[in-house]
Design a protein around this motif. Structure first.
Motif, PDB file in Angstrom:
ATOM      1  N   ILE A   1      16.082  12.299  -9.755  1.00  9.27           N
ATOM      2  CA  ILE A   1      15.605  11.156 -10.538  1.00  9.27           C
ATOM      3  C   ILE A   1      15.962   9.842  -9.836  1.00  9.27           C
ATOM      4  N   GLY A   2      17.130   9.808  -9.213  1.00 13.83           N
ATOM      5  CA  GLY A   2      17.542   8.606  -8.490  1.00 13.83           C
ATOM      6  C   GLY A   2      16.652   8.312  -7.294  1.00 13.83           C
ATOM      7  N   GLU A   3      16.266   9.363  -6.580  1.00 11.43           N
ATOM      8  CA  GLU A   3      15.382   9.174  -5.419  1.00 11.43           C
ATOM      9  C   GLU A   3      14.033   8.608  -5.851  1.00 11.43           C
ATOM     10  N   LEU A   4      13.466   9.158  -6.930  1.00 16.65           N
ATOM     11  CA  LEU A   4      12.185   8.638  -7.411  1.00 16.65           C
ATOM     12  C   LEU A   4      12.332   7.207  -7.931  1.00 16.65           C
ATOM     13  N   ALA A   5      13.428   6.940  -8.610  1.00 18.87           N
ATOM     14  CA  ALA A   5      13.656   5.588  -9.132  1.00 18.87           C
ATOM     15  C   ALA A   5      13.707   4.574  -7.991  1.00 18.87           C
ATOM     16  N   ARG A   6      14.416   4.916  -6.934  1.00 14.39           N
ATOM     17  CA  ARG A   6      14.498   4.000  -5.773  1.00 14.39           C
ATOM     18  C   ARG A   6      13.142   3.860  -5.084  1.00 14.39           C
ATOM     19  N   GLU A   7      12.469   4.976  -4.864  1.00 12.71           N
ATOM     20  CA  GLU A   7      11.186   4.935  -4.150  1.00 12.71           C
ATOM     21  C   GLU A   7      10.151   4.093  -4.884  1.00 12.71           C
ATOM     22  N   PHE A   8      10.096   4.216  -6.216  1.00 15.24           N
ATOM     23  CA  PHE A   8       9.068   3.533  -6.996  1.00 15.24           C
ATOM     24  C   PHE A   8       9.578   2.259  -7.671  1.00 15.24           C
ATOM     25  N   ASP A   9      10.827   1.893  -7.381  1.00 17.98           N
ATOM     26  CA  ASP A   9      11.438   0.697  -7.954  1.00 17.98           C
ATOM     27  C   ASP A   9      11.352   0.725  -9.484  1.00 17.98           C
ATOM     28  N   LEU A  10      11.800   1.851 -10.046  1.00 14.32           N
ATOM     29  CA  LEU A  10      11.837   2.047 -11.492  1.00 14.32           C
ATOM     30  C   LEU A  10      13.266   2.315 -11.923  1.00 14.32           C
ATOM     31  N   THR A  11      13.504   2.212 -13.198  1.00 13.73           N
ATOM     32  CA  THR A  11      14.795   2.638 -13.720  1.00 13.73           C
ATOM     33  C   THR A  11      14.716   4.141 -14.006  1.00 13.73           C
ATOM     34  N   THR A  12      15.865   4.789 -14.027  1.00 14.69           N
ATOM     35  CA  THR A  12      15.871   6.205 -14.388  1.00 14.69           C
ATOM     36  C   THR A  12      15.423   6.364 -15.842  1.00 14.69           C
ATOM     37  N   ARG A  13      15.692   5.368 -16.651  1.00 16.42           N
ATOM     38  CA  ARG A  13      15.251   5.406 -18.044  1.00 16.42           C
ATOM     39  C   ARG A  13      13.727   5.453 -18.129  1.00 16.42           C
ATOM     40  N   ALA A  14      13.043   4.664 -17.293  1.00 16.51           N
ATOM     41  CA  ALA A  14      11.575   4.672 -17.277  1.00 16.51           C
ATOM     42  C   ALA A  14      11.052   6.058 -16.892  1.00 16.51           C
ATOM     43  N   ILE A  15      11.678   6.668 -15.908  1.00 12.13           N
ATOM     44  CA  ILE A  15      11.244   7.998 -15.477  1.00 12.13           C
ATOM     45  C   ILE A  15      11.460   9.013 -16.596  1.00 12.13           C
ATOM     46  N   ARG A  16      12.590   8.919 -17.270  1.00 13.55           N
ATOM     47  CA  ARG A  16      12.839   9.830 -18.399  1.00 13.55           C
ATOM     48  C   ARG A  16      11.818   9.585 -19.523  1.00 13.55           C
ATOM     49  N   PHE A  17      11.430   8.330 -19.725  1.00 13.14           N
ATOM     50  CA  PHE A  17      10.409   8.014 -20.723  1.00 13.14           C
ATOM     51  C   PHE A  17       9.089   8.685 -20.354  1.00 13.14           C
ATOM     52  N   TYR A  18       8.691   8.598 -19.084  1.00  4.56           N
ATOM     53  CA  TYR A  18       7.466   9.261 -18.644  1.00  4.56           C
ATOM     54  C   TYR A  18       7.566  10.769 -18.851  1.00  4.56           C
ATOM     55  N   GLU A  19       8.747  11.297 -18.654  1.00  8.23           N
ATOM     56  CA  GLU A  19       8.966  12.726 -18.906  1.00  8.23           C
ATOM     57  C   GLU A  19       8.789  13.014 -20.396  1.00  8.23           C
ATOM     58  N   ASP A  20       9.372  12.185 -21.251  1.00 11.92           N
ATOM     59  CA  ASP A  20       9.231  12.365 -22.696  1.00 11.92           C
ATOM     60  C   ASP A  20       7.774  12.282 -23.147  1.00 11.92           C
ATOM     61  N   MET A  21       6.984  11.466 -22.457  1.00 17.60           N
ATOM     62  CA  MET A  21       5.558  11.320 -22.777  1.00 17.60           C
ATOM     63  C   MET A  21       4.723  12.494 -22.252  1.00 17.60           C
ATOM     64  N   GLY A  22       5.348  13.368 -21.478  1.00 20.84           N
ATOM     65  CA  GLY A  22       4.633  14.522 -20.947  1.00 20.84           C
ATOM     66  C   GLY A  22       3.914  14.262 -19.637  1.00 20.84           C
ATOM     67  N   LEU A  23       4.203  13.115 -19.024  1.00 22.08           N
ATOM     68  CA  LEU A  23       3.567  12.793 -17.747  1.00 22.08           C
ATOM     69  C   LEU A  23       4.239  13.516 -16.582  1.00 22.08           C
ATOM     70  N   LEU A  24       5.507  13.807 -16.722  1.00 18.41           N
ATOM     71  CA  LEU A  24       6.281  14.507 -15.693  1.00 18.41           C
ATOM     72  C   LEU A  24       6.948  15.716 -16.343  1.00 18.41           C
ATOM     73  N   ALA A  25       7.147  16.762 -15.546  1.00 19.01           N
ATOM     74  CA  ALA A  25       7.776  17.979 -16.079  1.00 19.01           C
ATOM     75  C   ALA A  25       8.736  18.548 -15.043  1.00 19.01           C
ATOM     76  N   PRO A  26       9.892  17.888 -14.872  1.00 17.77           N
ATOM     77  CA  PRO A  26      10.829  18.369 -13.852  1.00 17.77           C
ATOM     78  C   PRO A  26      11.482  19.691 -14.263  1.00 17.77           C
ATOM     79  N   GLU A  27      11.898  20.428 -13.256  1.00 15.91           N
ATOM     80  CA  GLU A  27      12.702  21.629 -13.492  1.00 15.91           C
ATOM     81  C   GLU A  27      14.121  21.154 -13.769  1.00 15.91           C
ATOM     82  N   ARG A  28      14.948  22.050 -14.254  1.00 14.40           N
ATOM     83  CA  ARG A  28      16.348  21.718 -14.496  1.00 14.40           C
ATOM     84  C   ARG A  28      17.229  22.573 -13.602  1.00 14.40           C
ATOM     85  N   ALA A  29      18.223  21.934 -13.029  1.00 18.57           N
ATOM     86  CA  ALA A  29      19.271  22.631 -12.276  1.00 18.57           C
ATOM     87  C   ALA A  29      20.575  22.242 -12.962  1.00 18.57           C
TER      88      ALA A  29
END
Length: 131
Positions: A8-36
């Motif tokens: 999540i940190g790598e994507l946040a840095r690459e796209f200049d987003l907060t990790t919170r924004a990425i988690r929001f997109y995940e909550d909206m169903g736009l992203l579906a990461p695996e869990r480790a």
């Protein structure tokens, strides 16, 4: 063949987003990461969906519209209905933008008219008075 993954940190840095924004997109169903364990592991597909999400946001599409469009391409169905839906979303969005543009053009014309009146009044007010 190894599959590229991202934190999540790598994507946040690459796209200049907060990790919170990425988690929001995940909550909206736009992203579906695996869990480790507790960590999210994003795939190249998630990265591509994030790229398309941000591009569509810049165009002014709503997140639910973006999700519908992205989900269409995940579906094994016939592409004709998918493309027709996509064109419908784009046509609706274009119509909203054109309507907003008309309102803005009217407002700009009104501002210009007020500026002209104010300049005329200023010129009259600063003219030397004849005695």
């Amino acid at each position: 063949m190894s599959t590229q993954t991202f934190s999540i940190g790598e994507l946040a840095r690459e796209f200049d987003l907060t990790t919170r924004a990425i988690r929001f997109y995940e909550d909206m169903g736009l992203l579906a990461p695996e869990r480790a364990g507790q960590q999210r592991v994003y795939s190249a597909r998630d990265r591509a969906r994030l790229t398309l999400t941000l591009r569509a946001k810049r165009l002014g599409l709503k997140l639910n519209e973006i999700k519908d469009i992205l989900d269409m391409y995940d579906s094994p169905r016939d592409t004709v209905p998918q493309l027709e839906r996509f064109l419908g979303v784009l046509a609706g969005h274009r119509a909203r933008l054109e309507s907003q543009l008309e309102v803005l053009q009217v407002n700009i014309a009104e501002v210009r008219a007020q500026e002209k009146k104010a300049r005329t009044a200023l010129a009259r007010a600063t003219r030397p008075k004849n005695r």
